[in-house]
Motif scaffolding. Structure first.
Motif, short mmCIF file in Angstrom:
data_model
loop_
_atom_site.label_atom_id
_atom_site.label_comp_id
_atom_site.label_asym_id
_atom_site.label_seq_id
_atom_site.Cartn_x
_atom_site.Cartn_y
_atom_site.Cartn_z
N VAL A 141 31.48 69.62 91.06
CA VAL A 141 30.72 68.38 90.95
C VAL A 141 31.47 67.47 89.98
CG1 VAL A 141 28.61 67.32 90.06
CG2 VAL A 141 28.47 69.31 91.55
N ASN A 142 31.84 66.29 90.47
CA ASN A 142 32.62 65.33 89.68
C ASN A 142 33.87 65.98 89.09
OD1 ASN A 142 30.77 63.28 90.24
ND2 ASN A 142 29.52 63.78 88.45
N GLY A 143 34.46 66.86 89.86
CA GLY A 143 35.68 67.54 89.44
C GLY A 143 35.47 68.74 88.55
N PHE A 144 34.23 68.99 88.12
CA PHE A 144 33.94 70.13 87.24
C PHE A 144 33.74 71.37 88.11
CE2 PHE A 144 31.24 73.03 84.87
CZ PHE A 144 31.80 73.00 83.60
N PRO A 145 34.46 72.47 87.82
CA PRO A 145 34.37 73.67 88.68
C PRO A 145 33.13 74.50 88.38
CG PRO A 145 35.94 74.06 86.90
CD PRO A 145 35.46 72.63 86.74
N LEU A 146 32.16 74.48 89.28
CA LEU A 146 30.91 75.22 89.06
C LEU A 146 31.10 76.72 89.21
CD1 LEU A 146 28.40 72.98 91.05
CD2 LEU A 146 28.99 72.86 88.61
N GLY A 147 32.01 77.13 90.10
CA GLY A 147 32.23 78.56 90.30
C GLY A 147 32.18 78.94 91.76
N ARG A 148 32.08 80.25 91.99
CA ARG A 148 32.09 80.79 93.35
C ARG A 148 30.67 80.98 93.87
NH1 ARG A 148 37.41 83.88 93.11
NH2 ARG A 148 37.79 84.21 90.88
N TYR A 149 30.52 80.83 95.19
CA TYR A 149 29.28 81.22 95.86
C TYR A 149 29.65 82.20 96.96
CZ TYR A 149 30.65 78.01 99.60
OH TYR A 149 31.33 77.38 100.63
N TRP A 150 28.66 83.00 97.38
CA TRP A 150 28.90 84.00 98.44
C TRP A 150 27.55 84.38 99.02
CZ3 TRP A 150 32.54 88.80 97.42
CH2 TRP A 150 32.97 89.32 98.66
N SER A 151 27.42 84.29 100.32
CA SER A 151 26.12 84.53 100.96
C SER A 151 25.65 85.98 100.81
CB SER A 151 26.19 84.17 102.44
OG SER A 151 27.19 84.93 103.11
N ARG A 152 26.55 86.89 100.46
CA ARG A 152 26.14 88.28 100.29
C ARG A 152 25.25 88.46 99.07
NH1 ARG A 152 31.26 92.00 98.52
NH2 ARG A 152 29.65 93.58 98.80
N GLY A 153 25.24 87.49 98.17
CA GLY A 153 24.36 87.55 97.00
C GLY A 153 24.80 88.60 95.99
N PRO A 154 23.96 88.81 94.96
CA PRO A 154 22.58 88.34 94.85
C PRO A 154 22.44 86.86 94.53
CG PRO A 154 23.18 89.48 92.83
CD PRO A 154 24.36 89.64 93.78
N GLN A 155 23.43 86.28 93.84
CA GLN A 155 23.30 84.90 93.39
C GLN A 155 23.36 83.96 94.58
OE1 GLN A 155 26.25 83.85 90.48
NE2 GLN A 155 25.58 81.72 90.35
N LYS A 156 22.39 83.05 94.67
CA LYS A 156 22.33 82.10 95.78
C LYS A 156 22.35 80.65 95.32
CE LYS A 156 22.13 85.13 99.13
NZ LYS A 156 20.94 85.26 99.99
N SER A 157 22.55 80.41 94.04
CA SER A 157 22.63 79.03 93.54
C SER A 157 23.64 78.98 92.41
CB SER A 157 21.26 78.56 93.04
OG SER A 157 20.82 79.34 91.94
N LEU A 158 24.13 77.79 92.11
CA LEU A 158 25.09 77.58 91.04
C LEU A 158 24.52 76.60 90.02
CD1 LEU A 158 28.42 77.23 93.09
CD2 LEU A 158 27.67 79.21 91.75
N TYR A 159 24.62 76.95 88.75
CA TYR A 159 24.11 76.09 87.67
C TYR A 159 25.01 74.87 87.51
CZ TYR A 159 23.15 74.53 82.90
OH TYR A 159 22.86 73.77 81.79
N VAL A 160 24.37 73.69 87.42
CA VAL A 160 25.06 72.42 87.19
C VAL A 160 24.59 71.87 85.85
CG1 VAL A 160 25.58 70.14 88.09
CG2 VAL A 160 25.04 72.01 89.68
N PRO A 161 25.42 71.91 84.80
CA PRO A 161 25.00 71.38 83.50
C PRO A 161 24.80 69.87 83.56
CG PRO A 161 26.99 72.77 83.31
CD PRO A 161 26.78 72.48 84.77
N ALA A 162 23.80 69.39 82.86
CA ALA A 162 23.50 67.96 82.86
C ALA A 162 24.71 67.10 82.49
CB ALA A 162 22.33 67.68 81.92
#
Length: 583
Positions: A525-546
């Protein structure tokens, strides 16, 4: 200036009895504009100290380059801690584990094919000495002996679980002292490894998360005199892809804390606030099977990933109040959250056709490792020409860590280290077809002998039993996204592709990116690397700092490694989804 000493039973600070009430807070896992908020909440819970590791691999990405600004401005973090009235336990490694990429050891060390990490190998100790010099010279004013907040410094980290070379630990201690560290030193180990990891004349502390009275008694039996301290009091745990989100009952953790404090021991919560493995920084474990760690480092901590107090925060605060003064202030409330229900990513760029514009080709007779390419994170694209058409068998000795295989740009299969996969059969449509292998570094191993974890295609690579002798290697660290040739498209690519969209924000606030229907990849987001996602989970969302967001128009880029949803939409929601839980 505060002076930390020890006597037969505990710590003394300026000659008065002192107990560490500390919590882990890694500055490199928290957006720097949020450091002040997290430190204030540490003090309000009743803590008098925060603990942090130091990630060598980020601070010294190349042997001749050292970084100590921006999100790695450790002096600023220490200033903010001191302004909040907090002391600091500093853990500079050189090895930190921390479920962090490579345990914090820089990847360029592994360019030496036979180097022995965490040993007296002259190449390793020379690099460590250089790192300590670059790090500790500007940190000297922050030592308590000079009026700063750093009361004590750790030597190595859980070394007893790795080796038993006391001379190696002695060298590290001497190196710290030679560079001006004149505050007390300490080691930390799990109780069963205490003697292997201890250093004569240096305080030994223990790491555990349950059976606290038993482990403290074992520590006292081995150390009849001196302070008792749990340097890592495990109050939660980390997650790995393909498992469940690990949580721990707050009341159970609070009972264990009560046992620790009732015994007169000092404590450091691991973690007080876990934060996030932004970008490509997560580590991995390999106990005969490779298991990469997820992006979130929420750790089921007293402060969650967004810095909001949890039930543990309240429960721990009540226990601490039985033994020490707690600020007369209410428990902080949650931060505001942002919701943007649907954002369509209207512009795309396929990765393989775009690769030439993103990086240069490097020719070689065999695939080069990431370390040989002087690459830390991300991907490598390997290519060679297939001489004949028809059935073919690709055999790769070591896939590190996930290889997507293409023939003339069409996907033909995936080989995963995690599943011990080494061979793939496919059909070549014509003589002269191009074989492309996109390899992802999913995180260097951070624990055990597996830390010698080189990335890419290792060992022999055979096509129908023969080693191709002409390869091109294209490093794709994706440190910036400025050269990606986005274009409007209405079709969904069949292979890896970048997708870009825009959304408007009136007032920036914390939020969580949800990628329903997407398969695997990374997001910015705006060039800031939020990280990896993967449908296998468990994590299904990525935190975006204000602080990553801005009032007005914002940009989101998603690298989807497989076929994304036809709608190519994402959403920003007020709540995270870390997956089904496991206690």
């Amino acid at each position: 200036m505060p002076v930390l000493q020890t006597d037969q039973t505990g710590f003394l600070l300026d000659g008065k009895p002192f107990r560490f009430l500390s919590g882990g807070l890694h500055y490199f896992r928290v957006h720097p504009e949020q450091w002040r908020d997290r430190l204030r909440k540490a003090r309000l819970m009743g803590l008098n100290t925060v603990e942090t590791y130091v990630p060598w691999n980020l601070h010294q990405p190349r042997p001749d380059r050292f970084v100590l600004d921006g999100g790695l401005d450790l002096p600023r973090f220490l200033d903010l801690a001191a302004a909040e009235g907090l002391y600091v336990l500093l853990r500079p490694g050189p090895y930190i584990c921390a479920e962090w990429e490579g345990g914090g050891l820089p990847s360029w060390l592994l360019a030496e094919p036979d180097i022995r990490l965490r040993s007296r190998d002259p190449r390793f100790v020379a690099a460590v000495d250089d790192f300590f010099h670059r790090l500790l010279t500007p940190l000297r004013p922050y030592l308590a002996s000079r009026g700063g907040p750093v009361l004590a410094v750790q030597v190595e980290n859980e070394y007893g679980a790795y080796g038993d070379d006391t001379a190696y630990l002695e060298h590290l201690a001497d190196s710290l002292r030679a560079r001006g560290v004149d505050v007390p030193l300490f080691t930390c180990d799990q109780p069963v490894d205490l003697e292997r990891g201890a250093l004569p004349g240096v305080l030994a502390t223990a790491n555990f998360g349950s059976r606290s009275a038993h482990h403290l008694a074992a520590l006292r039996a081995q150390r009849p005199e001196g302070p008792l301290m749990a340097t890592e009091f495990w109050i939660g745990w980390f997650d790995r892809w393909g498992a469940r989100h690990v949580v721990r009952d707050p009341d159970d953790a609070a009972r264990e804390l009560d046992e620790v404090l009732a015994a007169g021991a000092s404590v450091n919560f691991y973690m007080f606030h876990g934060g996030t493995n932004f970008g490509f920084t997560n580590g991995a474990n390999d106990k005969h099977t490779y298991r990469p760690t997820v992006t979130s480092y929420d750790y089921d901590s007293p402060l969650d990933e967004a810095g909001d107090p949890t039930e543990k925060y309240t429960a721990f605060r009540a226990v601490i109040a039985k033994y020490a003064p707690v600020p007369d202030a209410p428990v902080p409330g949650p931060s505001p959250k942002l919701t943007v229900p649907a954002v369509t990513l209207t512009r795309s760029a396929e990765l393989l056709p775009s690769a030439d514009g993103l990086t240069s080709r490097i020719a070689s007779r065999r695939p080069l490792t990431m370390e040989e390419l002087e690459q830390d994170f991300g991907f490598v694209l390997y290519e060679t020409t297939l001489p004949v058409r028809g059935p073919a068998l690709l055999e790769i000795e070591h896939v590190r860590d996930r290889a997507q295989v293409f023939v003339d740009g069409q996907p033909v299969g995936v080989l995963e280290r995690e599943n011990h996969e080494h061979a793939l059969a496919f059909t070549v449509p014509r003589s002269g077809s191009v074989l492309s292998v996109l390899v992802e570094n999913q995180g260097r191993v951070n624990y055990g002998q597996g830390i010698h974890d080189r990335k890419g295609l290792l060992g022999s690579v055979l096509l129908d039993g023969v080693e191709p002798s002409a390869w091109t290697n294209r490093p794709l660290p994706l440190a910036t996204l400025t050269d990606i040739p986005f274009a409007a498209t209405t079709t969904t690519p069949v292979g890896p592709a970048f997708h870009r969209g825009e959304f408007d924000v009136t007032e920036p606030a914390d939020t969580y990116l949800h990628l329903d229907g997407w398969t695997k990849g990374n997001a910015w987001v705006n060039g800031f690397p939020l990280g990896r996602y993967w449908s296998r989970g468990p994590q299904k969302s990525l935190y975006v700092p204000a602080p990553v967001l801005r009032a007005g128009t914002n940009e989101i880029v998603v690298l989807e490694l497989h076929a994304g949803p036809r709608s190519r939409t994402v959403g920003f929601r007020a709540t995270p989804d870390l997956g089904p839980t496991e206690e």
